[in-house]
Write a protein that holds these residues in place. Structure first.
Motif, mmCIF file in Angstrom:
data_model
loop_
_atom_site.group_PDB
_atom_site.id
_atom_site.type_symbol
_atom_site.label_atom_id
_atom_site.label_comp_id
_atom_site.label_asym_id
_atom_site.label_seq_id
_atom_site.Cartn_x
_atom_site.Cartn_y
_atom_site.Cartn_z
ATOM 1 N N LYS A 53 0.837 -1.204 0.000
ATOM 2 C CA LYS A 53 0.000 0.000 0.000
ATOM 3 C C LYS A 53 0.875 1.259 0.000
ATOM 4 O O LYS A 53 0.603 2.212 -0.721
ATOM 5 N N ALA A 54 1.944 1.235 0.778
ATOM 6 C CA ALA A 54 2.854 2.385 0.828
ATOM 7 C C ALA A 54 3.523 2.608 -0.526
ATOM 8 O O ALA A 54 3.722 3.746 -0.950
ATOM 9 N N GLU A 55 3.824 1.529 -1.212
ATOM 10 C CA GLU A 55 4.470 1.628 -2.522
ATOM 11 C C GLU A 55 3.532 2.254 -3.554
ATOM 12 O O GLU A 55 3.958 3.041 -4.392
ATOM 13 N N LYS A 56 2.264 1.896 -3.486
ATOM 14 C CA LYS A 56 1.286 2.405 -4.450
ATOM 15 C C LYS A 56 0.802 3.807 -4.117
ATOM 16 O O LYS A 56 0.293 4.506 -4.979
ATOM 17 N N GLY A 57 0.938 4.208 -2.882
ATOM 18 C CA GLY A 57 0.427 5.494 -2.438
ATOM 19 C C GLY A 57 1.383 6.642 -2.700
ATOM 20 O O GLY A 57 2.370 6.512 -3.421
ATOM 21 N N THR A 58 1.076 7.741 -2.083
ATOM 22 C CA THR A 58 1.872 8.950 -2.283
ATOM 23 C C THR A 58 2.992 9.101 -1.256
ATOM 24 O O THR A 58 3.868 9.930 -1.416
ATOM 25 N N ARG A 59 2.966 8.281 -0.208
ATOM 26 C CA ARG A 59 3.983 8.423 0.833
ATOM 27 C C ARG A 59 5.384 8.132 0.303
ATOM 28 O O ARG A 59 6.335 8.814 0.612
ATOM 29 N N TYR A 60 5.515 7.069 -0.494
ATOM 30 C CA TYR A 60 6.832 6.709 -1.003
ATOM 31 C C TYR A 60 6.933 6.875 -2.508
ATOM 32 O O TYR A 60 7.811 7.550 -2.987
ATOM 33 N N GLY A 61 6.058 6.198 -3.255
ATOM 34 C CA GLY A 61 6.088 6.306 -4.701
ATOM 35 C C GLY A 61 7.314 5.662 -5.343
ATOM 36 O O GLY A 61 7.669 5.985 -6.460
ATOM 37 N N TRP A 62 7.970 4.786 -4.631
ATOM 38 C CA TRP A 62 9.100 4.041 -5.189
ATOM 39 C C TRP A 62 8.961 2.594 -4.729
ATOM 40 O O TRP A 62 8.206 2.304 -3.815
ATOM 41 N N PRO A 63 9.675 1.671 -5.336
ATOM 42 C CA PRO A 63 9.440 0.241 -5.078
ATOM 43 C C PRO A 63 9.938 -0.258 -3.711
ATOM 44 O O PRO A 63 10.912 -1.004 -3.626
ATOM 45 N N VAL A 64 9.252 0.097 -2.653
ATOM 46 C CA VAL A 64 9.669 -0.322 -1.313
ATOM 47 C C VAL A 64 9.596 -1.843 -1.144
ATOM 48 O O VAL A 64 10.326 -2.398 -0.318
ATOM 49 N N THR A 65 8.768 -2.515 -1.934
ATOM 50 C CA THR A 65 8.686 -3.983 -1.828
ATOM 51 C C THR A 65 9.908 -4.661 -2.451
ATOM 52 O O THR A 65 10.058 -5.870 -2.341
ATOM 53 N N ALA A 66 10.772 -3.896 -3.086
ATOM 54 C CA ALA A 66 12.006 -4.433 -3.658
ATOM 55 C C ALA A 66 13.236 -3.904 -2.913
ATOM 56 O O ALA A 66 14.359 -4.215 -3.274
ATOM 57 N N TYR A 67 13.020 -3.119 -1.884
ATOM 58 C CA TYR A 67 14.112 -2.490 -1.156
ATOM 59 C C TYR A 67 14.394 -3.278 0.132
ATOM 60 O O TYR A 67 13.572 -3.315 1.038
ATOM 61 N N PRO A 68 15.542 -3.939 0.232
ATOM 62 C CA PRO A 68 15.839 -4.802 1.374
ATOM 63 C C PRO A 68 15.637 -4.175 2.749
ATOM 64 O O PRO A 68 15.131 -4.841 3.656
ATOM 65 N N ASP A 69 16.007 -2.920 2.921
ATOM 66 C CA ASP A 69 15.842 -2.288 4.233
ATOM 67 C C ASP A 69 14.387 -2.168 4.650
ATOM 68 O O ASP A 69 14.081 -2.202 5.834
ATOM 69 N N CYS A 70 13.488 -2.034 3.690
ATOM 70 C CA CYS A 70 12.055 -1.962 3.999
ATOM 71 C C CYS A 70 11.482 -3.365 4.195
ATOM 72 O O CYS A 70 10.751 -3.627 5.149
ATOM 73 N N VAL A 71 11.802 -4.247 3.279
ATOM 74 C CA VAL A 71 11.266 -5.607 3.293
ATOM 75 C C VAL A 71 11.629 -6.332 4.582
ATOM 76 O O VAL A 71 10.806 -7.041 5.164
ATOM 77 N N GLU A 72 12.839 -6.156 5.047
ATOM 78 C CA GLU A 72 13.339 -6.863 6.236
ATOM 79 C C GLU A 72 12.375 -6.811 7.421
ATOM 80 O O GLU A 72 12.227 -7.792 8.146
ATOM 81 N N CYS A 73 11.696 -5.688 7.603
ATOM 82 C CA CYS A 73 10.798 -5.530 8.753
ATOM 83 C C CYS A 73 9.348 -5.902 8.462
ATOM 84 O O CYS A 73 8.491 -5.776 9.326
ATOM 85 N N HIS A 74 9.060 -6.381 7.270
ATOM 86 C CA HIS A 74 7.685 -6.708 6.897
ATOM 87 C C HIS A 74 7.490 -8.179 6.556
ATOM 88 O O HIS A 74 6.422 -8.565 6.076
ATOM 89 N N VAL A 75 8.525 -8.989 6.801
ATOM 90 C CA VAL A 75 8.486 -10.411 6.463
ATOM 91 C C VAL A 75 9.214 -11.222 7.536
ATOM 92 O O VAL A 75 9.728 -10.677 8.507
ATOM 93 N N VAL A 76 9.308 -12.507 7.305
ATOM 94 C CA VAL A 76 9.994 -13.421 8.227
ATOM 95 C C VAL A 76 11.344 -13.850 7.648
ATOM 96 O O VAL A 76 11.409 -14.376 6.532
ATOM 97 N N GLY A 77 12.401 -13.600 8.390
ATOM 98 C CA GLY A 77 13.713 -14.156 8.085
ATOM 99 C C GLY A 77 14.435 -13.632 6.870
ATOM 100 O O GLY A 77 15.341 -14.294 6.366
ATOM 101 N N TYR A 78 14.083 -12.445 6.394
ATOM 102 C CA TYR A 78 14.782 -11.929 5.214
ATOM 103 C C TYR A 78 16.269 -11.760 5.531
ATOM 104 O O TYR A 78 16.652 -11.238 6.561
ATOM 105 N N GLY A 79 17.099 -12.243 4.633
ATOM 106 C CA GLY A 79 18.546 -12.167 4.792
ATOM 107 C C GLY A 79 19.147 -13.435 5.362
ATOM 108 O O GLY A 79 20.355 -13.632 5.321
ATOM 109 N N PHE A 80 18.314 -14.313 5.914
ATOM 110 C CA PHE A 80 18.793 -15.562 6.512
ATOM 111 C C PHE A 80 18.456 -16.764 5.636
ATOM 112 O O PHE A 80 17.460 -16.751 4.904
ATOM 113 N N LYS A 81 19.260 -17.802 5.727
ATOM 114 C CA LYS A 81 18.998 -19.051 5.009
ATOM 115 C C LYS A 81 17.579 -19.518 5.331
ATOM 116 O O LYS A 81 17.163 -19.467 6.484
#
Length: 154
Positions: A53-81
């Motif tokens: 929603k943040a990616e599609k809205g006006t708050r960011y307007g850039w691909p936050v779902t492809a940005y590791p620093d954003c994704v890390e806090c919205h999923v499980v275990g990003y960066g780990f095996k």
């Protein structure tokens, strides 16, 4: 970032602390029904949708779902095996599920099935810094652990 595949290239870089693998929240729900109900009613269960929603809205307007620093806090275990790679490859690890706080659960599940020593399957205690890793002042300036814990306590 999206075209370069940065999200996928940075996934699964680090080993998990105890060698366990991520299994997804659905498996936790099989035994921990009450905790799962609390989880499903929380904002953690919609963490990935919040990012979309943040990616599609006006708050960011850039691909936050492809940005590791954003994704890390919205999923499980990003960066780990065995952790989150992308929504298509690891859909069961989208959102901030059980293992985002409690750690990978494969050893725990094996211990419950009698395939591993019960002590080896004990899940670690969740500490304050587990929460404040994502709920920092920049992203959650009004976050107070003691107050927020009462909302998701289980």
């Amino acid at each position: 970032m999206k075209a370069e595949g940065l999200l996928e290239s940075m996934a699964e870089q680090k080993p998990t602390q105890n060698g366990a693998t991520y299994v997804g929240t659905a498996l936790c729900a099989d035994c921990h029904e009450d905790a799962y109900k609390v989880y499903k009613a929380s904002k953690h269960a919609e963490a990935w949708a919040t990012l979309e929603k943040a990616e599609k809205g006006t708050r960011y307007g850039w691909p936050v779902t492809a940005y590791p620093d954003c994704v890390e806090c919205h999923v499980v275990g990003y960066g780990f095996k065995s952790g989150f790679v992308n929504p298509a490859k690891t859909p069961d690890l989208k959102d901030v599920g059980c293992e985002a706080c409690h750690g990978p659960a494969s050893h725990h599940i094996d211990a419950q099935a009698g395939l591993r020593d019960k002590a080896a399957g004990k899940m670690p205690k969740v500490e304050v810094n587990t929460c404040t890793h994502c709920h920092d002042f920049e992203q959650s300036p009004t976050f107070l652990y003691g107050e927020r814990w009462l909302r998701i306590k289980h």
